[in-house]
Enzyme design. Structure first.
Site, mmCIF file in Angstrom:
data_model
loop_
_atom_site.group_PDB
_atom_site.id
_atom_site.type_symbol
_atom_site.label_atom_id
_atom_site.label_comp_id
_atom_site.label_asym_id
_atom_site.label_seq_id
_atom_site.Cartn_x
_atom_site.Cartn_y
_atom_site.Cartn_z
ATOM 1 C CG ASP A 121 -96.146 -121.637 -39.075
ATOM 2 O OD1 ASP A 121 -97.256 -121.136 -38.804
ATOM 3 O OD2 ASP A 121 -95.713 -121.738 -40.232
ATOM 4 N NE ARG A 127 -101.480 -120.905 -48.784
ATOM 5 C CZ ARG A 127 -101.832 -119.622 -48.909
ATOM 6 N NH1 ARG A 127 -102.423 -119.207 -50.019
ATOM 7 N NH2 ARG A 127 -101.609 -118.774 -47.942
ATOM 8 C CE LYS A 141 -92.679 -117.043 -41.842
ATOM 9 N NZ LYS A 141 -93.947 -116.412 -42.231
#
Length: 511
Positions: free
Chosen positions: A297, A360, A286
């Protein structure tokens, strides 16, 4: 690698009490607070204000007029009481707007009251006395969460929440039960916010698991933790891949709640919360400014831990299992690479085309485990999953997807009741080809319509189970103090989950 960081002692939320008396009849108060209601003929003051005006020799309505008060929800007019005018210990009168008098207005009024009384010992207020149904709960939850603070200073916290709030002119028979439920809801929000705020130099996957064990034991839950060896032995390839670049190995946390008198036939809800304790983005790193909030997170996992710990207190009538796949997405020679193919629990494979789409991957493992091993009646996952959700919905509203219309309705109702706003998003079948890999079963980085394609990716791991996916990356961080939200990680989620699971029949129409 063991951490040497030690969290300082933190402040606690206010204590609350109920009293049938008016504020001027209750001794020891440092602050009196009264509700202000807009009216076509001018502002109105709530119970006890006339008596307070007489006791103090003050015209409170004139003070409102001088301050050009409007009575909007959360507006506070402060009136210091000079020493010669004091009644008992009172040194401050607060007039707090309640707007149109909705539950949301009273939640906001409670938060405003808490902010205006920091570092005070005792406030007595008649705010809740004129509230609608669930109004006591709204004031308490707002005051608790509006009081939240976190510090890591050598000199201690800069300010502390008001120590005690007495809700005056309350004589309803059910008020004690409503207060207990409110304390559970507000306490869960506080816990989720605290977990999300702890820096990652302390908050490793192992540390997060330790917190789950501690609160789980206090709440009468059975808690199991998978370490990296057990994760490898049982095939949790997504969790292992995401955590493979960190010196802090991953964990999976399981928390089991069983209501009293449960039978073997009782339906089971499984909650899955993303537990990424820090997200650097991995090798697809990032930008530095995007990493500043990534200690939170794991907010989905924090929401699950906090909700599980409060299920007994809200009287949840069904069996619930909480799963938190926890990992740190770091950069090193052992980090997963773009192009890697990983095998999830149960055998489905994913091509990793973006290491920053890691959430995910860990959710997929936990969801596959839930469907295979836990026979859920309903499966709900919750995560700070995609920046695309914030693009779609802005700062204050989370998004959700559902493959079952009845479950979608339960989510919508819980959002309204809890004050944690959600908007339903579509599972667009036309985008399905984007989550299909040429070499594996799925692609973790479909791109385009990012929140939707992430949901479509996860749907493959839900099987035929009624499933909802909550992506609250849009609501995970509050840039400033606003109503019950304090600047920093929002702790979004547990009030929503508890409003649903603490209802009379959370699976009505499903099971």
């Amino acid at each position: 690698m063991a951490t040497t960081a030690q969290l300082p002692t933190q402040v606690s939320p206010p204590e609350f009490a109920l009293s049938p008396a008016l504020p001027h009849q209750i001794g020891g108060a440092e602050v009196w607070a009264f509700p202000v209601l807009p009216d076509p003929d001018g502002l109105l003051l709530g119970p006890g204000a006339d008596e307070a005006s007489e006791a103090l020799g003050l015209d409170l309505l004139a003070a409102l007029e001088a301050a050009r008060a409007t009575g909007r929800a959360g507006e506070v007019t402060s009136i210091p009481v000079a020493p010669l005018e004091r009644s008992g210990e009172v040194s401050l009168v607060l007039l707090v707007g309640v707007g149109e008098g909705s539950v949301t207005d009273f939640r906001r009024a409670g938060a405003a009251l808490a902010r205006a009384t920091k570092d005070r010992a005792n406030v007595v207020t008649s705010l809740a006395a004129i509230a609608p149904d669930e109004g006591v709960s709204a004031v308490v939850v707002g005051a608790m969460l509006g009081s939240f603070a976190f510090h890591w200073r050598s000199t201690g916290p800069q300010e502390r929440p008001v120590a005690r709030i007495v809700l005056a002119d309350i004589s309803d028979d059910g008020a004690d039960d409503e207060l207990a439920r409110a304390l559970a809801l507000g306490g869960a929000g506080w816990r989720a916010r605290a977990l999300a705020t702890v820096p990652a130099n302390l908050k490793t996957p192992a540390w997060l698991a330790e917190q789950a064990v501690e609160v789980g034991e206090a709440a009468g839950l059975d808690v199991t933790v998978w370490d990296e060896k057990r994760l490898a032995a049982e095939g949790f390839g997504g969790i292992l891949a995401v955590g493979g670049g960190s010196v802090h190995p991953p964990r999976m946390i399981r928390m089991d709640y069983t209501p009293r008198g449960a039978s073997k036939r009782m339906p089971t809800v499984v909650l899955v919360g993303k537990g990424i304790t820090f997200d650097s983005g991995g090798l697809d790193i990032k930008p530095s400014e995007s990493m500043l909030t990534m200690k939170r997170d794991m907010s989905g996992g924090g929401a699950v831990i906090a909700a599980m710990a409060a299920l007994r207190d809200v009287g949840c009538p069904v069996r619930v299992i909480g799963l938190v796949p926890a990992a740190e997405n770091a950069v090193s020679g052992s980090a997963m690479r773009p192009g890697d193919v990983i095998t999830h629990f149960g055998g489905r494979t994913s091509e990793v085309n973006n290491t920053d789409a890691e959430g995910r991957l860990v959710l997929a493992d936990a969801m596959a485990y839930a469907v295979s091993e836990l026979s859920p009646t309903v499966l709900v996952d919750i995560a700070t999953l995609t920046g695309a959700m914030k693009v779609a919905l802005g700062q204050w509203t989370g998004g959700y997807f559902a493959n079952d219309e009845v479950l979608a309705g339960h989510m919508e109702s819980a959002a309204v009741d809890s004050g944690e706003s959600l908007w339903r998003m579509p599972l667009v079948k036309d985008y399905e080809e984007r989550v299909t890999s040429k070499i594996a079963d799925g692609d973790n980085a479909a791109g385009g319509a990012g929140a939707i394609t992430a949901a479509l990716y996860l749907q493959h791991f839900a099987g035929d189970v009624p499933w909802a996916h909550i992506d609250f990356a849009s609501a995970a961080e509050s840039p400033s103090d606003r109503h019950e939200w304090t600047a920093g990680p929002s702790g979004f989620g547990p009030r929503l989950l508890l409003s649903w699971l603490g209802s009379e029949d959370p699976l009505a129409g499903i099971a």
